[in-house]
Write a protein that holds these residues in place. Structure first.
Motif, PDB file in Angstrom:
ATOM      1  N   GLY A  11       0.773  -1.232   0.000  1.00 48.14           N
ATOM      2  CA  GLY A  11       0.000   0.000   0.000  1.00 48.14           C
ATOM      3  C   GLY A  11       0.802   1.279   0.000  1.00 48.14           C
ATOM      4  N   ARG A  12       1.996   1.291   0.575  1.00 48.83           N
ATOM      5  CA  ARG A  12       2.810   2.507   0.621  1.00 48.83           C
ATOM      6  C   ARG A  12       3.183   3.018  -0.766  1.00 48.83           C
ATOM      7  NH1 ARG A  12       8.190   1.749   3.505  1.00 48.83           N
ATOM      8  NH2 ARG A  12       6.806   1.099   5.194  1.00 48.83           N
ATOM      9  N   TYR A  13       3.019   2.165  -1.788  1.00 49.64           N
ATOM     10  CA  TYR A  13       3.393   2.560  -3.152  1.00 49.64           C
ATOM     11  C   TYR A  13       2.181   2.943  -4.005  1.00 49.64           C
ATOM     12  CZ  TYR A  13       7.766   0.424  -1.663  1.00 49.64           C
ATOM     13  OH  TYR A  13       8.904   0.114  -0.965  1.00 49.64           O
ATOM     14  N   ARG A  14       1.049   3.252  -3.381  1.00 51.97           N
ATOM     15  CA  ARG A  14      -0.173   3.545  -4.129  1.00 51.97           C
ATOM     16  C   ARG A  14      -0.034   4.808  -4.979  1.00 51.97           C
ATOM     17  NH1 ARG A  14       0.215   5.450   0.552  1.00 51.97           N
ATOM     18  NH2 ARG A  14      -0.702   7.436   1.209  1.00 51.97           N
ATOM     19  N   LYS A  15       0.836   5.746  -4.572  1.00 48.80           N
ATOM     20  CA  LYS A  15       1.040   6.983  -5.321  1.00 48.80           C
ATOM     21  C   LYS A  15       2.290   6.934  -6.187  1.00 48.80           C
ATOM     22  CE  LYS A  15      -1.263  10.033  -1.972  1.00 48.80           C
ATOM     23  NZ  LYS A  15      -1.088  11.214  -1.073  1.00 48.80           N
ATOM     24  N   SER A  16       3.327   6.275  -5.697  1.00 46.87           N
ATOM     25  CA  SER A  16       4.600   6.239  -6.418  1.00 46.87           C
ATOM     26  C   SER A  16       5.378   5.005  -5.984  1.00 46.87           C
ATOM     27  CB  SER A  16       5.426   7.501  -6.128  1.00 46.87           C
ATOM     28  OG  SER A  16       6.762   7.357  -6.577  1.00 46.87           O
ATOM     29  N   PHE A  17       5.871   4.254  -6.946  1.00 46.35           N
ATOM     30  CA  PHE A  17       6.711   3.109  -6.610  1.00 46.35           C
ATOM     31  C   PHE A  17       8.084   3.560  -6.107  1.00 46.35           C
ATOM     32  CE2 PHE A  17       4.006   0.847  -9.881  1.00 46.35           C
ATOM     33  CZ  PHE A  17       3.323   0.085  -8.945  1.00 46.35           C
ATOM     34  N   ALA A  18       8.537   4.706  -6.559  1.00 48.84           N
ATOM     35  CA  ALA A  18       9.862   5.182  -6.179  1.00 48.84           C
ATOM     36  C   ALA A  18       9.855   5.930  -4.853  1.00 48.84           C
ATOM     37  CB  ALA A  18      10.425   6.088  -7.276  1.00 48.84           C
ATOM     38  N   GLU A  19       8.730   6.563  -4.525  1.00 47.52           N
ATOM     39  CA  GLU A  19       8.659   7.384  -3.319  1.00 47.52           C
ATOM     40  C   GLU A  19       7.467   6.944  -2.473  1.00 47.52           C
ATOM     41  OE1 GLU A  19       8.563  11.448  -4.535  1.00 47.52           O
ATOM     42  OE2 GLU A  19      10.511  11.358  -5.543  1.00 47.52           O
ATOM     43  N   PRO A  20       7.679   5.981  -1.577  1.00 47.00           N
ATOM     44  CA  PRO A  20       6.578   5.492  -0.748  1.00 47.00           C
ATOM     45  C   PRO A  20       6.097   6.561   0.229  1.00 47.00           C
ATOM     46  CG  PRO A  20       8.676   4.625   0.036  1.00 47.00           C
ATOM     47  CD  PRO A  20       8.968   5.331  -1.260  1.00 47.00           C
ATOM     48  N   SER A  21       4.866   6.402   0.694  1.00 52.39           N
ATOM     49  CA  SER A  21       4.315   7.345   1.659  1.00 52.39           C
ATOM     50  C   SER A  21       3.365   6.614   2.590  1.00 52.39           C
ATOM     51  CB  SER A  21       3.568   8.478   0.935  1.00 52.39           C
ATOM     52  OG  SER A  21       2.503   7.953   0.158  1.00 52.39           O
ATOM     53  N   PRO A  22       3.234   7.101   3.834  1.00 54.52           N
ATOM     54  CA  PRO A  22       2.315   6.455   4.768  1.00 54.52           C
ATOM     55  C   PRO A  22       0.881   6.524   4.258  1.00 54.52           C
ATOM     56  CG  PRO A  22       3.768   8.009   5.898  1.00 54.52           C
ATOM     57  CD  PRO A  22       3.928   8.248   4.428  1.00 54.52           C
ATOM     58  N   ILE A  23       0.097   5.548   4.632  1.00 57.89           N
ATOM     59  CA  ILE A  23      -1.333   5.572   4.330  1.00 57.89           C
ATOM     60  C   ILE A  23      -2.021   6.401   5.420  1.00 57.89           C
ATOM     61  CG2 ILE A  23      -3.419   4.172   4.159  1.00 57.89           C
ATOM     62  CD1 ILE A  23      -1.641   1.849   3.232  1.00 57.89           C
ATOM     63  N   PRO A  24      -2.791   7.391   5.064  1.00 61.02           N
ATOM     64  CA  PRO A  24      -3.515   8.141   6.099  1.00 61.02           C
ATOM     65  C   PRO A  24      -4.573   7.250   6.753  1.00 61.02           C
ATOM     66  CG  PRO A  24      -4.190   8.855   3.910  1.00 61.02           C
ATOM     67  CD  PRO A  24      -3.042   7.922   3.712  1.00 61.02           C
ATOM     68  N   ALA A  25      -4.453   7.061   8.047  1.00 60.18           N
ATOM     69  CA  ALA A  25      -5.349   6.153   8.757  1.00 60.18           C
ATOM     70  C   ALA A  25      -6.802   6.590   8.615  1.00 60.18           C
ATOM     71  CB  ALA A  25      -4.959   6.090  10.229  1.00 60.18           C
ATOM     72  N   ASN A  26      -7.666   5.595   8.380  1.00 59.71           N
ATOM     73  CA  ASN A  26      -9.121   5.786   8.330  1.00 59.71           C
ATOM     74  C   ASN A  26      -9.578   6.676   7.177  1.00 59.71           C
ATOM     75  OD1 ASN A  26      -9.760   4.219  10.745  1.00 59.71           O
ATOM     76  ND2 ASN A  26      -8.720   5.881  11.849  1.00 59.71           N
ATOM     77  N   GLN A  27      -8.736   6.808   6.157  1.00 57.45           N
ATOM     78  CA  GLN A  27      -9.134   7.568   4.971  1.00 57.45           C
ATOM     79  C   GLN A  27      -9.126   6.645   3.763  1.00 57.45           C
ATOM     80  OE1 GLN A  27      -7.042  11.257   4.281  1.00 57.45           O
ATOM     81  NE2 GLN A  27      -6.863  11.701   6.482  1.00 57.45           N
ATOM     82  N   VAL A  28     -10.167   6.768   2.933  1.00 54.51           N
ATOM     83  CA  VAL A  28     -10.275   5.911   1.752  1.00 54.51           C
ATOM     84  C   VAL A  28      -9.175   6.270   0.752  1.00 54.51           C
ATOM     85  CG1 VAL A  28     -11.713   5.248  -0.213  1.00 54.51           C
ATOM     86  CG2 VAL A  28     -12.743   5.568   2.047  1.00 54.51           C
ATOM     87  N   GLN A  29      -8.487   5.243   0.297  1.00 58.52           N
ATOM     88  CA  GLN A  29      -7.440   5.386  -0.712  1.00 58.52           C
ATOM     89  C   GLN A  29      -7.717   4.401  -1.847  1.00 58.52           C
ATOM     90  OE1 GLN A  29      -4.250   7.535   0.040  1.00 58.52           O
ATOM     91  NE2 GLN A  29      -6.110   8.314   1.012  1.00 58.52           N
ATOM     92  N   GLU A  30      -7.253   4.742  -3.044  1.00 57.50           N
ATOM     93  CA  GLU A  30      -7.406   3.836  -4.175  1.00 57.50           C
ATOM     94  C   GLU A  30      -6.119   3.045  -4.368  1.00 57.50           C
ATOM     95  OE1 GLU A  30      -8.882   3.788  -8.867  1.00 57.50           O
ATOM     96  OE2 GLU A  30      -8.149   5.664  -7.968  1.00 57.50           O
ATOM     97  N   TYR A  31      -6.279   1.736  -4.576  1.00 63.36           N
ATOM     98  CA  TYR A  31      -5.156   0.834  -4.834  1.00 63.36           C
ATOM     99  C   TYR A  31      -5.455   0.130  -6.163  1.00 63.36           C
ATOM    100  CZ  TYR A  31      -4.584   1.691   0.140  1.00 63.36           C
ATOM    101  OH  TYR A  31      -4.450   2.297   1.367  1.00 63.36           O
ATOM    102  N   ARG A  32      -4.728   0.538  -7.174  1.00 63.05           N
ATOM    103  CA  ARG A  32      -4.985   0.034  -8.520  1.00 63.05           C
ATOM    104  C   ARG A  32      -3.718  -0.649  -9.028  1.00 63.05           C
ATOM    105  NH1 ARG A  32      -8.696   2.043 -12.839  1.00 63.05           N
ATOM    106  NH2 ARG A  32      -7.867   1.379 -14.862  1.00 63.05           N
TER     107      ARG A  32
END
Length: 647
Positions: free
Chosen positions: A550-571
């Motif tokens: 999940g940490r790579y949902r925005k960028s494979f090169a620059e991981p980021s924490p998942i904001p707790a309790n917020q809906v995120q898209e994982y494609r």
């Protein structure tokens, strides 16, 4: 007798016995007369043994081929006896070149390993070579040595080594016609792909089989950032010795227990001495898709340096090790306009099964030996066409993909890369339903506990495991009742649903953690009773599955924490299929957050490098999958109609 008087007596007796022993006559003194030919002198091993060649139908040569920097590579050459004007088939390997002829037989077809038996008919010179630093070759071994450039400042790589080898072969093997084909599977497929970056003019045809193309995105080391930790054995087997190294020793029979007790994958590795391994230290320092991985991604390099060599990109539909490489290399070349000389072939096989018999994979049985038929009817005639000028039975199509349900090869003149597919959403629905209609709303939750990860096979899971080859067709009923696995299923199908291409997982989810993994499985659920094969009644057959960190949902090169309790898209993309879900069956989608111990556990707490997560970082998380106003989770299917014909 007193002790003082006894001691001299004992000494005298010992001297007498010693003298008698040295004075004894030689054994056999009283035997019959000894003649000179009976007398042993020197060693019983001759200085140079030569096997009589009267019945041998080939000549075996072992040579050291010099590279441009002076390093010599050990090469084994098998030449059919009396050969004149034959092409050569080259395989470059880290797995011991001399091991490709395991049997001491006078007949070449009986001497070589299974993958070469169909080639050993007297029409081809077979060549195997140890890569630098392994077994009989000189030089330093580097795990999949990067191409010359920022990661490899030397003047050699596996591209130049292939070039220099082919150049030597065509100049020194007088029995050849000066034409070379390259073939190999897995790592050996990687060496073929490397040779294609700057091919020697004598390289006329190539077949990378299940090649390692991108070790971070989806081949041996990672899948979308999730570490395939069971492959750590490969690190020690390949890099602790010039020959064959040993696997990591196990305290317990069940690897589920071994990896769970160790904690993180990094703790497991370094407890077993991995800090001594340069490859591990480079590897462990780059958990994200940074320049270390990007500059080695061969699909990108092949597009930057396209070749005109006719190339067959070949892999299995259920390849448990390198399911990413061949299809992505082909797609990249096709999209860049190099489809004319590149072909995609996908068979109903596990990893490298193309080199063994192909009657079945797990419970799935085929009407013939699919691998032998393919080698004899397609692969070898295609090679011989470019190496000897023999006519092709029929042209090789753009893509040739086995249809596991119809049990036939389908040929495609316009197979679409994943980015050009038309996709149909198969939505998650309320009450664990699945359908093509838009969902009304809702969500489903489960607790993901790193202390109790979902296994990828029924336990126990020993290190040496015959089920490893076929785990991708494992019946998924063994996890369907776990509370941390969500199983969505369609009604019984009344018409066939044919899927050709790469499904896309598109999840909308929230978690109470700050990191997490998502496993998505596309499954064919057989009817409860199945007269054609009663053992398959109710079988839940995985058709396509993968994992995403999940940490790579925005960028494979620059991981980021998942904001707790917020809906995120994982494609993310699932492996390519050519499959028809039949009437009477149902389609299932399973979602979970671990696939253990194949993949390392996500601590579900964001840390800079998951390889070295601390025990306190591993925490339970509640994961909620949305299928309503906050996001319509689905698996996007490349549903088609009439796109293929029987091949």
């Amino acid at each position: 007798m007193k002790k003082a008087a006894l001691a001299p007596a004992l000494v005298s007796l010992a001297c007498l016995l010693s003298t008698a022993a040295f004075a004894r006559p030689p054994i056999g003194q009283d035997a019959a007369k000894v003649t000179p030919d009976m007398i042993q002198t020197g060693s019983d091993i001759p200085a140079a043994w030569k096997t009589p060649q009267g019945d041998v139908d080939y000549v075996k040569r072992e040579v050291m081929i010099p590279m441009r920097d002076g390093v010599k590579l050990h090469t084994v050459i098998a030449i059919p006896k009396g050969a004149r004007g034959l092409p050569m088939l080259l395989e470059r390997t880290p797995y011991k070149a001399s091991g490709f002829m395991p049997e001491n037989s006078p007949h070449l077809a009986d001497a070589v390993w299974s993958g070469n038996k169909d080639w050993a008919d007297g029409s081809t010179i077979l060549v195997w070579q140890d890569v630098r630093g392994k077994y009989g070759s000189e030089g330093d071994y580097v795990m999949t040595r990067p191409p010359m450039g920022p990661l490899n400042p030397s003047k050699t790589d596996d591209t130049t080594d292939a070039w220099d080898t082919i150049d030597w072969l065509v100049k020194n093997i007088k029995e050849s016609n000066g034409k070379v084909g390259m073939i190999g599977s897995s790592y050996d497929g990687w060496t073929v792909a490397m040779a294609l970056l700057h091919p020697h003019p004598a390289l006329k045809v190539a077949a990378p089989e299940s090649p390692m193309i991108d070790g971070w995105m989806g081949d041996d080391w990672y899948h979308y950032g999730a570490l395939r930790q069971v492959n750590l054995d490969y690190f020690t087997e390949q890099t602790t010795a010039k020959g064959e190294g040993e696997s990591v020793p196990r305290e317990n029979y069940d690897d589920y227990t071994n990896f769970l007790k160790a904690g993180s994958a990094g703790a497991y590795a370094e407890a077993h001495g991995f800090k001594q391994l340069p490859w591990w230290n480079r590897f462990a320092a780059h958990p994200a898709y940074d320049a270390f991985w990007q500059l080695q991604a061969l699909d990108k390099l092949l597009v930057a340096h396209p070749s005109s060599v006719p190339t067959m990109w070949l892999q299995g539909l259920w390849d448990q090790e390198d399911i990413y490489g061949a299809v992505h290399a082909w797609e990249a070349l096709e999209k860049a306009g190099h489809g004319a000389n590149n072909h995609l072939v996908m068979g109903p096989w596990w990893h490298s099964q193309i080199n063994r018999d192909g009657w079945a994979i797990g419970p799935l049985k085929w009407p013939g030996d699919t691998t032998a038929q393919f080698r004899r009817q397609v692969l070898i005639p295609w090679f011989q066409h470019y190496l000897r000028g023999t006519p092709l039975p029929k042209p090789l199509p753009e893509a040739m993909i086995y249809n596991p349900v119809a049990q036939r090869w389908d040929s495609f003149s316009d197979w679409k890369p994943a980015s050009e597919q038309r996709l149909t959403p198969l939505y998650l629905q309320a009450d664990m339903a699945l359908g093509f209609q838009a969902p009304a709303g809702g969500s489903d939750s489960y607790v993901s506990d790193p202390a109790k990860p979902v296994p990828f096979l029924p336990r126990p899971i020993p290190q040496k495991n015959d089920r490893w080859r076929t785990w991708l067709v494992q019946d998924q009923r063994f996890v369907v009742d776990r509370p941390d696995v969500l199983s969505y299923v369609t009604p019984v199908l009344t018409t066939a649903v044919t899927v050709q291409g790469a499904p896309i997982a598109d999840l909308f989810a929230r978690t109470t953690g700050t990191d997490g993994d998502f496993v998505v499985k596309l499954i064919d659920v057989y009817p409860g009773t199945y007269p054609a094969d009663p053992a398959m009644g109710g079988y839940e057959l995985p058709v396509s599955l993968d994992i995403f960190r999940g940490r790579y949902r925005k960028s494979f090169a620059e991981p980021s924490p998942i904001p707790a309790n917020q809906v995120q898209e994982y494609r993310f993309r699932l492996p390519t299929v050519n499959y028809a879900f039949q009437p009477g069956h149902r389609i299932m989608v399973q979602i979970q957050s671990s696939l253990f111990p194949l993949y390392d556990r996500n601590p579900q707490t964001y840390v800079p490098n998951i390889l070295f997560a601390k025990p306190s970082d591993y925490r339970k998380a509640t994961v909620t999958i949305e299928h309503g106003a906050d996001g319509r989770s689905a698996v996007l299917l490349p549903v088609v109609s009439g796109a293929a014909h029987g091949g």
